[in-house]
Write a protein that holds these residues in place. Structure first.
Motif, mmCIF file in Angstrom:
data_model
loop_
_atom_site.group_PDB
_atom_site.id
_atom_site.type_symbol
_atom_site.label_atom_id
_atom_site.label_comp_id
_atom_site.label_asym_id
_atom_site.label_seq_id
_atom_site.Cartn_x
_atom_site.Cartn_y
_atom_site.Cartn_z
ATOM 1 N N ARG A 101 2.117 9.875 -5.521
ATOM 2 C CA ARG A 101 3.412 9.410 -5.031
ATOM 3 C C ARG A 101 3.940 10.344 -3.942
ATOM 4 O O ARG A 101 4.461 9.890 -2.910
ATOM 5 C CB ARG A 101 4.417 9.337 -6.175
ATOM 6 C CG ARG A 101 4.115 8.259 -7.197
ATOM 7 C CD ARG A 101 5.299 8.036 -8.137
ATOM 8 N NE ARG A 101 4.919 7.165 -9.238
ATOM 9 C CZ ARG A 101 4.794 5.857 -9.138
ATOM 10 N NH1 ARG A 101 5.031 5.263 -7.971
ATOM 11 N NH2 ARG A 101 4.450 5.132 -10.193
ATOM 12 N N LYS A 102 3.781 11.629 -4.147
ATOM 13 C CA LYS A 102 4.278 12.585 -3.146
ATOM 14 C C LYS A 102 3.446 12.530 -1.872
ATOM 15 O O LYS A 102 3.987 12.585 -0.770
ATOM 16 C CB LYS A 102 4.257 13.993 -3.741
ATOM 17 C CG LYS A 102 5.244 14.192 -4.880
ATOM 18 C CD LYS A 102 5.115 15.571 -5.499
ATOM 19 C CE LYS A 102 6.089 15.759 -6.661
ATOM 20 N NZ LYS A 102 5.920 17.088 -7.318
ATOM 21 N N LEU A 103 2.134 12.409 -2.035
ATOM 22 C CA LEU A 103 1.271 12.339 -0.850
ATOM 23 C C LEU A 103 1.510 11.059 -0.072
ATOM 24 O O LEU A 103 1.390 11.029 1.160
ATOM 25 C CB LEU A 103 -0.204 12.425 -1.276
ATOM 26 C CG LEU A 103 -1.240 12.427 -0.157
ATOM 27 C CD1 LEU A 103 -1.025 13.591 0.794
ATOM 28 C CD2 LEU A 103 -2.653 12.453 -0.733
ATOM 29 N N ASN A 104 1.898 9.995 -0.776
ATOM 30 C CA ASN A 104 2.137 8.704 -0.124
ATOM 31 C C ASN A 104 3.295 8.769 0.873
ATOM 32 O O ASN A 104 3.426 7.903 1.741
ATOM 33 C CB ASN A 104 2.403 7.633 -1.188
ATOM 34 C CG ASN A 104 2.483 6.241 -0.598
ATOM 35 O OD1 ASN A 104 1.521 5.753 -0.020
ATOM 36 N ND2 ASN A 104 3.635 5.598 -0.733
ATOM 37 N N GLU A 105 4.131 9.783 0.759
ATOM 38 C CA GLU A 105 5.224 9.947 1.722
ATOM 39 C C GLU A 105 4.701 10.325 3.104
ATOM 40 O O GLU A 105 5.388 10.135 4.110
ATOM 41 C CB GLU A 105 6.197 11.022 1.228
ATOM 42 C CG GLU A 105 6.868 10.702 -0.099
ATOM 43 C CD GLU A 105 7.720 11.867 -0.597
ATOM 44 O OE1 GLU A 105 7.981 12.788 0.212
ATOM 45 O OE2 GLU A 105 8.100 11.854 -1.783
ATOM 46 N N PHE A 106 3.461 10.845 3.154
ATOM 47 C CA PHE A 106 2.926 11.333 4.424
ATOM 48 C C PHE A 106 1.736 10.518 4.932
ATOM 49 O O PHE A 106 1.489 10.467 6.124
ATOM 50 C CB PHE A 106 2.494 12.800 4.280
ATOM 51 C CG PHE A 106 3.521 13.665 3.621
ATOM 52 C CD1 PHE A 106 4.713 13.960 4.260
ATOM 53 C CD2 PHE A 106 3.319 14.172 2.345
ATOM 54 C CE1 PHE A 106 5.674 14.750 3.659
ATOM 55 C CE2 PHE A 106 4.278 14.962 1.725
ATOM 56 C CZ PHE A 106 5.449 15.262 2.378
#
Length: 690
Positions: A101-106
């Motif tokens: 989920r956090k990586l999907n922000e980038f």
């Protein structure tokens, strides 16, 4: 010097030696004292620290070797890029999803959706609902293992839940990253997203502390300088397939390495593979770095010099495209438009160019050696030589070419009644009946005299044995995988099929086999294996210059025709009359050309989607007296109407013109991105002005 002075100097020397010995004694004493402190007083502390130190070695991919054409033009290069990796250190699945989920922000990726993976993902997101799908009591009653109970619960997830999940665009983005995280091997970095932008890489690196297991590396992807030209022949690079993992591990590969997976990349994997470097990280058990990483630099793989002439290749591709898409021919194809060309050096086997009319996936270039067709009269040179060598015909023997009635019904004829023909006229005007007589005499059959065909099965074997000596119906030996040997139609219990075999309308052959056949005739009976790799070179510091030769690939002679050289010369004369004789079937295309070509036309009657059509073929070599290039052109599935004739001859003329024009002047291959587009625009402007 007086005796007194000498004594004074002698006294000073022992004093200095004593002082020196004393200093050495003090140094050794201090060293021994320090070793004692380290060993006895601090030994346990250092031992504990050593045991707490974790040495994590991260492989650094080395670039693969480059590929050049025969003139040193880079064909396949490496382009540096940023890549996101994920190292799964047996991370719990929910933590993995949170990281996704956090990586999907980038960065976002698309991953394959499978029914099983979607259900696994839903179960992780909806743990309570997942457990309720089967009660503990039911699980006990059914005596299911944990794995069996898990599978049973997954199967009970309602389809509407999975459909709703797939409609959630955000969750599908997270799913894709989560699935990719799980694709790699434990404790080894797995490439999740390649070719991200500098800005994306910078943002991810700023947030690495919130992205456990995620890292950014610089690696290289393959860059194809001339676009789709020969792209399929170069092959692909990808992850090691699980079926092959044991082989690669035994040869020193890591599970997560990239390897060649098809064609040249796979065939020459051991040459192109670089020597990987590694980054040694020293951390404590909490993951804190104890000192700066140590980098061990790798090296690029060896380079390949290919036999291709990229400038000629582009001319060949253009000749095919312009002919197939011309107003005269494009509408004449019964099925999809199609055409193939192979150009090779007869003495070395070097493939100078190989191309097919491009479909959307650009697969057709591979068909030059993986697909086969009935080739028609182009193979008649081999039939004539079979007749000479077997003794059933001698040069100059004549037969009467007219329609022949078969005993079982049906007829065989040439394209027109030719009357009395010898071997030269039979080749020049393409007599089917001459070839039929070769086949009949091989089995001792004489029309109007013999009461039966006798053992005509033997005729199939005799003809095919001769054809194989030219490379027809057998592997050519090309240094590429997945080569087809063509289709052997078998020994059908119909004598008429044997007769059709004699003029190329029964068995099928590849364009590569057809090129090797005519090259064998041009090369005075020596059959040389086609090759696409000419040299292996060590990597150079300047990629625009070739490195030192590591291995010179020598031409490979597969066999030589064990027959009178005079016979081969007679067939060459017949081929020359095809292009220069008064009634030659290709005279109008080549009689006025300065390079003096010799060749043979061919037409095979076939059916495409149930409709009658022709396969047009042409083989040639040039110059006639000293052959340096051999070609095979195949245009399958074109109309059998007269208006469609000459497509193969037209392509042949254009590619031979290009070959000899390039001997006079070279501009270098056109860059796909810029020069080629400008060149096409110039051609369009010229057509408009005309």
């Amino acid at each position: 010097m007086t005796t007194k002075n000498k004594k004074t100097k002698s006294n000073h020397l022992p004093i200095r030696l004593n002082i020196l010995f004393f200093l050495v004694f003090l140094l050794f004493s201090a060293l021994i004292l320090r070793l004692g402190v380290v060993q006895i007083v601090q030994g346990e502390e250092f031992q504990e620290q050593l045991e707490r130190t974790i040495n994590v070695s991260v492989p650094i991919d080395a670039p693969r070797g480059l590929m050049y054409d025969r003139y040193g033009n880079i064909l396949v290069d490496n382009e540096l890029q940023f890549t996101v990796t994920y190292t799964n250190r047996k991370t719990p699945q929910l933590e993995m999803i949170e990281t996704a989920r956090k990586l999907n922000e980038f960065v976002t990726i698309e991953s394959r959706r499978t029914e099983r993976d979607l259900r696994e993902y839903w179960a992780l997101l909806n743990h309570d609902e997942y457990i309720e799908l089967m009660s503990i009591e039911e699980e006990s009653e059914l005596e299911l293992s944990n794995a069996e109970a898990h599978t049973a619960r997954l199967d009970r997830i309602p389809e509407e839940e999975i459909d709703a999940l797939q409609e959630d665009e955000y969750e599908m983005q997270v799913y894709s990253l989560w699935r990719e995280f799980n694709t790699g091997y434990n404790d080894l970095p797995h490439k999740v997203a390649q070719g991200i932008t500098y800005e994306q890489a910078a943002l991810i690196m700023e947030n690495l502390e919130h992205l456990p297991g995620v890292d950014i590396i610089r690696d290289a992807e393959r860059k194809y300088i001339y676009g789709d030209s020969l792209r399929r022949v170069f092959g692909n690079v990808g992850s090691i397939q699980r079926d092959n993992i044991d082989y690669y591990l035994a040869n020193g590969y890591l599970r997560n390495e990239q390897v060649g997976t098809s064609y040249i990349e796979a065939q020459y994997e051991s040459v192109l593979r670089g020597r990987n470097g590694r980054l040694e990280n020293f951390m404590d058990q909490d993951g804190n770095f104890l000192r700066n990483p140590e980098e061990h630099v790798g090296s690029r793989g060896n380079d390949l010099v290919l036999t291709f002439d990229m400038e000629l290749q582009q001319h060949v591709e253009k000749a095919i495209k312009d002919t197939v898409e011309s107003e005269r021919y494009y509408s004449q194809f019964v099925g999809d438009p199609d055409a193939y060309v192979v150009m090779m050096e007869p003495h070395t086997g070097d493939i100078l160019a190989m191309a097919g009319y491009r479909d959307e996936a650009n697969r057709n270039v591979l068909t030059t050696f993986t697909g086969s067709f009935e080739m028609g009269s182009a193979i008649k040179g081999a039939t004539v030589l079979a007749g000479f060598d077997s003794g059933v015909f001698a040069p100059g023997d004549r037969v009467w070419d007219r329609t022949m009635n078969l005993s079982g019904g049906g007829t065989i004829s040439s394209h027109t009644t030719l009357g009395s023909v010898d071997h030269l006229t039979a080749l020049e005007r393409s007599s089917n009946i001459y070839m039929v007589y070769v086949a009949m005499r091989l089995i001792g059959y004489s029309p109007g005299v013999s009461s039966s065909w006798g053992n005509y099965y033997r005729g199939y074997d005799i003809l095919r044995d001769y054809y194989a000596q030219f490379g027809l119906g057998v592997p050519t030996g090309i240094d590429l995988p997945n080569e087809s040997a063509g289709i052997n139609g078998g020994n059908i219990p119909e004598p008429g099929r044997l007769l059709y075999l004699s003029f190329g309308q029964f068995d099928t052959y590849t364009p590569m086999q057809l090129a090797q056949y005519v090259a064998t005739i041009a090369n005075d009976g020596y059959r040389v294996a086609p090759r696409v790799v000419k040299e292996i070179r060590e990597p150079s510091r300047d990629r625009n210059e070739l490195g030192q030769i590591s291995q010179q690939v020598e031409p490979k002679i597969l066999n030589s025709l064990d027959m009178d050289p005079w016979y081969i010369d007679e067939v060459k004369k017949g081929f020359h009359r095809v292009t220069h004789g008064n009634q030659g079937t290709a005279r109008s295309f080549f009689a006025d050309r300065p390079y003096d070509a010799a060749g043979k036309t061919g037409t095979a009657q076939v059916f495409v989607d149930g409709k009658p059509a022709n396969n047009q073929t042409f083989v040639a070599f040039a110059p006639y007296d000293n052959p340096e290039v051999a070609i095979a052109v195949v245009v399958p599935g074109i109309s059998n109407q007269a208006s469609a004739s000459g497509a193969a001859n037209t392509i042949s003329q254009k590619v031979l013109d290009a070959y000899f024009d390039l001997k006079e002047e070279r501009r270098g291959p056109l860059n796909w991105d810029e020069d080629l587009l400008e060149d096409e625009e110039d051609d369009e402007d010229e057509e408009e002005s005309e």
